[in-house]
Design a protein around this motif. Structure first.
Motif, PDB file in Angstrom:
ATOM      1  N   SER A  25      77.483  48.228  53.931  1.00  0.00           N
ATOM      2  CA  SER A  25      78.795  47.434  53.728  1.00  0.00           C
ATOM      3  C   SER A  25      78.185  45.793  54.347  1.00  0.00           C
ATOM      4  O   SER A  25      78.968  45.286  55.163  1.00  0.00           O
ATOM      5  N   GLU A  26      77.420  45.101  53.494  1.00  0.00           N
ATOM      6  CA  GLU A  26      76.847  43.693  54.130  1.00  0.00           C
ATOM      7  C   GLU A  26      77.904  42.909  53.365  1.00  0.00           C
ATOM      8  O   GLU A  26      77.881  42.723  52.205  1.00  0.00           O
ATOM      9  N   LYS A  27      78.442  42.098  54.372  1.00  0.00           N
ATOM     10  CA  LYS A  27      79.302  40.939  54.016  1.00  0.00           C
ATOM     11  C   LYS A  27      80.629  41.461  53.219  1.00  0.00           C
ATOM     12  O   LYS A  27      81.753  41.139  53.390  1.00  0.00           O
ATOM     13  N   TYR A  29      76.336  52.377  57.124  1.00  0.00           N
ATOM     14  CA  TYR A  29      76.619  51.058  57.662  1.00  0.00           C
ATOM     15  C   TYR A  29      77.950  50.282  57.344  1.00  0.00           C
ATOM     16  O   TYR A  29      78.194  49.737  56.339  1.00  0.00           O
ATOM     17  N   GLY A  30      78.857  50.778  58.234  1.00  0.00           N
ATOM     18  CA  GLY A  30      80.190  50.180  58.046  1.00  0.00           C
ATOM     19  C   GLY A  30      80.966  50.651  56.707  1.00  0.00           C
ATOM     20  O   GLY A  30      80.377  51.493  56.083  1.00  0.00           O
ATOM     21  N   GLY A  31      82.346  50.397  56.419  1.00  0.00           N
ATOM     22  CA  GLY A  31      82.871  50.473  55.229  1.00  0.00           C
ATOM     23  C   GLY A  31      84.123  51.096  55.516  1.00  0.00           C
ATOM     24  O   GLY A  31      84.471  51.504  56.737  1.00  0.00           O
ATOM     25  N   SER A  56      76.903  44.540  58.879  1.00  0.00           N
ATOM     26  CA  SER A  56      77.813  45.333  58.090  1.00  0.00           C
ATOM     27  C   SER A  56      79.118  44.990  58.500  1.00  0.00           C
ATOM     28  O   SER A  56      79.322  44.685  59.692  1.00  0.00           O
ATOM     29  N   GLU A  57      80.151  45.002  57.488  1.00  0.00           N
ATOM     30  CA  GLU A  57      81.383  44.999  57.871  1.00  0.00           C
ATOM     31  C   GLU A  57      81.968  46.162  58.793  1.00  0.00           C
ATOM     32  O   GLU A  57      81.208  47.274  59.007  1.00  0.00           O
TER      33      GLU A  57
END
Length: 697
Positions: free
Chosen positions: A467-469, A494-496, A524-525
């Protein structure tokens, strides 16, 4: 995922997936090896000419141990070490940069010219896949070598093996040149005491430096249907250029008849060449355009079709005759100028190569929708890792679409998706021998599914949600199998928000990762909502982290850039034959007082075998445990270091016992009352006790 580091303290890059090392302060500088797990060579288990019956496994395990988990595949897996041979069994071994460590089950069979390994078919079959390794050329670039294949001593076929797509060296982003010096002397370099002496000879950083990614696989049709009990022998002929041919396993299957679509835009009518001699990309484009105008499917009949660029797809259905029959194969092409678009030009450079792939339109251009791809193979030509390159098997943005029954081989990433996009269903695929990830939901992918997909020998994470950006949300990885990721993790999140990882089978991660990772990293978010990690099985995970010089967990939570505090539930998972720990919760040393891990709940877990502990806590925070049963625990059940302040109040990481936590090892119950709620039990590098093989609970 990837990262860059300069010096001994991590400096995390904003570049696209740059990988180097992590630096974590430790309580002792003493290096620890894996000699107790490394093994050596041994005589073959089945005597030459022996008639042992077939041993069918899943991820080198008794299938009963993983029933209902992982991908349901059309082939039967047989490990070479269980077959009849006059070669030499290598392994078991889990030390990175060695042939046994990258083998399925951490063992394989080494053959010299004149030697063989013979498999007994467990069911009717007309096709096989051989996973193997042969040496590199002295100057890199690979060699080819023959392998004779006979069934019942007859019908000899000679396959041509290659090492052109294996054997990488050096630091990230790796090199094909065994004689290259350090690629990035400014990067942190893993302590050489952690790396096998055989792969880091004196003087320090001498060449070849850290060879890896040794294995490849090849599919071969047997030409006719054979019965259960027939014997497939693989023999290295005299005169082979390969000083040793390592056979890891054989998959055998009965391939169905080719799929035929009569009412369709047949690519042959638009000039496609099924012999592979002429480029067919333009002909496939013409068939797509015609199908879009006439509301027909595109059909690609049996054959090998040369395609050396992206086929851009939108609002179209493309069907092959089946992945064994319809092969879309291309060369990697160097571009005269970089192609801008994706990856992001702001972080340096566009794609400097192109190659075969089916791509949705860029999300910035609206993406693609209503795309349905099925029944063909994508055979790439990617031999090195260039992170800015778009040389993936499937890519772009695909909403309201399906991908089913593909075989993706020798591309950079099997499938890489850049959102925003939604409702993509990926089912029944095989992705093998990738330079980087097997599959990645990158940025803004929502309400999408990856199911019944088999990934083997990825060069980075097998399956990832990054979840990048922009966050990924409502996605599911369900009933997939990931085997032998050479670098990083089997499955990484990775995030989300509100994502699910369920009923997967993950085996034999090698280095810089483990089976399942929940990570706040790579820009990541934050994790929000919930994350369900349910009914998965891992085996021979909990690897040795060369950069930190400690053991990881089969599942590990890593707070590097943000707190991890969403509702995370790990329920019904089985962690088998863990090299070090089953569970780890960790933060990087420079941020250990900034970020914590909380709201993680473990319930109905089985841990069968740990080299060290059930839980390793190396962060501030807390987690709860209910009905977590453990056996064959090598060291203390909980290794609780917290954030290393060793306060009189105890560890900064608290474990909550909700009851039913049974079993343990030589030290008694694994979650003993004296370890609660936050007693410090920190041993930075406990002695490793190799666990026994997993067995029925």
């Amino acid at each position: 995922m990837s990262r860059s580091i300069t010096g001994a303290v991590a400096k995390w890059s904003d570049g696209p997936r740059r990988r180097a090392a992590m630096a974590v302060a430790s309580l002792t500088a003493a290096a620890v090896g894996l000699s107790v797990l490394a093994g050596g060579t041994a005589s073959a288990g089945a005597a030459a000419g022996g008639g042992a019956g077939p041993v069918v496994t899943r991820a080198a395990l008794d299938p009963a141990l993983v029933a209902g988990r992982g991908a349901s595949v059309g082939f039967a897996e047989q490990e070479a070490e269980n077959a009849a041979t006059n070669g030499t069994v290598i392994g078991p071994g889990r030390t990175a940069y060695t042939l046994p460590a990258e083998a399925s089950g951490r063992r394989a069979v080494s053959l010299t010219p004149g030697q063989y390994v013979e498999f007994t078919l467990p069911a009717a079959a007309d096709a096989i896949t051989v996973r193997y390794s042969i040496p590199d050329a002295p100057g890199g670039g690979g060699i080819t070598a023959p392998l004779d294949v006979t069934v019942n001593g007859k019908n000899r076929t000679t396959a041509t093996l290659t090492s052109q797509y294996s054997w990488l060296y050096n630091q990230y982003p790796f090199s094909n040149d065994p004689n290259a010096g350090l690629l990035h002397p400014d990067y942190w370099v893993t302590e050489c005491g952690c790396v096998p002496a055989a792969t880091t000879p004196a003087p320090e950083f001498a060449t070849p430096f850290r060879p890896n990614h040794f294995y490849d696989e090849q599919r071969l049709s047997l030409g006719r249907k054979y019965r259960a009990g027939d014997k497939v022998r693989l023999t290295v002929p005299a005169g082979s250029k390969a000083s040793a041919t390592t056979i890891d396993l054989l998959d055998s299957q009965l391939v169905g008849a080719p799929h035929v679509a009569v009412v369709a835009a047949n690519v042959l009518a638009f000039g496609a060449d099924p012999s592979g001699r002429r480029d067919s990309a333009d002909a496939i484009d013409r068939a797509i355009a015609f199908a879009q105008r006439t509301h027909l499917k595109v059909y690609i009949p049996p054959g090998t079709y040369q395609v050396n660029r992206h086929i851009v797809v939108d609002d179209v259905t493309i069907e092959g005759a089946g992945s064994w029959y319809t092969i879309i194969k291309g060369h990697e092409v160097t571009l005269s100028t970089p192609a801008w678009g994706h990856p992001r030009p702001e972080v340096g450079g566009g794609s400097v190569h192109t190659g075969v792939g089916f791509y949705g339109k860029d999300a910035a251009a609206g993406g693609s929708s209503n795309v349905h791809l099925s029944g063909f193979a994508v055979e790439g030509d990617v031999r090195d890792r260039v992170d800015t390159d778009q040389v993936n098997g499937i890519g772009g943005a695909l909403s309201n679409s399906t991908i089913d029954g593909l075989y993706v081989h020798h591309t950079k990433v099997g499938m890489w998706f850049d959102g925003p996009m939604t409702n993509l269903r990926i089912t029944n695929n095989v992705i093998t021998d990738q330079i980087a990830d097997g599959l990645n939901f990158h940025t803004g992918v929502t309400h999408s599914l990856v199911s019944n997909t088999f990934v083997r020998n990825s060069g980075d994470d097998g399956l990832a949600m990054w979840s990048e950006k922009t966050g990924n949300a409502g996605n599911t990885f369900d009933h997939n199998t990931v085997q032998t990721p050479v670098l990083a993790n089997g499955i990484a999140i990775y995030g989300g928000t509100d994502n699910t990882v369920s009923d997967n089978l993950i085996a034999d991660p090698i280095r810089e990762g483990s089976a399942i990772q929940v990570g706040s990293r790579f820009g990541s978010e934050a994790f929000t909502g919930h994350l369900w990690i349910t009914d998965n099985t891992t085996v021979r995970a909990g690897t040795y982290e060369l950069n930190w010089n400690i053991g990881l967990g089969a599942i590990w939570f890593f707070a590097l850039e943000k707190n991890i505090d969403a509702d995370i539930r790990v329920t019904g998972d089985h962690f088998l034959d863990n090299t070090y720990n089953a569970i780890m919760l960790v933060s990087d040393w420079p941020v250990k007082d900034l970020y914590s891990i909380t709201n993680v709940h473990f319930k109905d877990i089985r841990v069968d075998g740990t080299g060290t502990s059930v839980v390793s806590g190396r962060a501030a925070g807390s987690s709860s445990f209910e009905n977590v049963d453990a056996r064959n625990v090598g060291a203390v059940g909980v290794n609780n270091c917290g954030s290393f302040h060793f306060t009189p109040a105890g560890s900064e990481f608290a474990l909550t016992d909700l009851g039913g936590n049974d079993g343990g090892g030589t030290t008694g119950p694994w979650l003993a009352p004296w370890e609660l709620p936050n007693t410090i039990t920190c041993d930075d590098r406990p002695a490793v006790v190799a666990p026994p093989a997993p067995s029925a609970w």
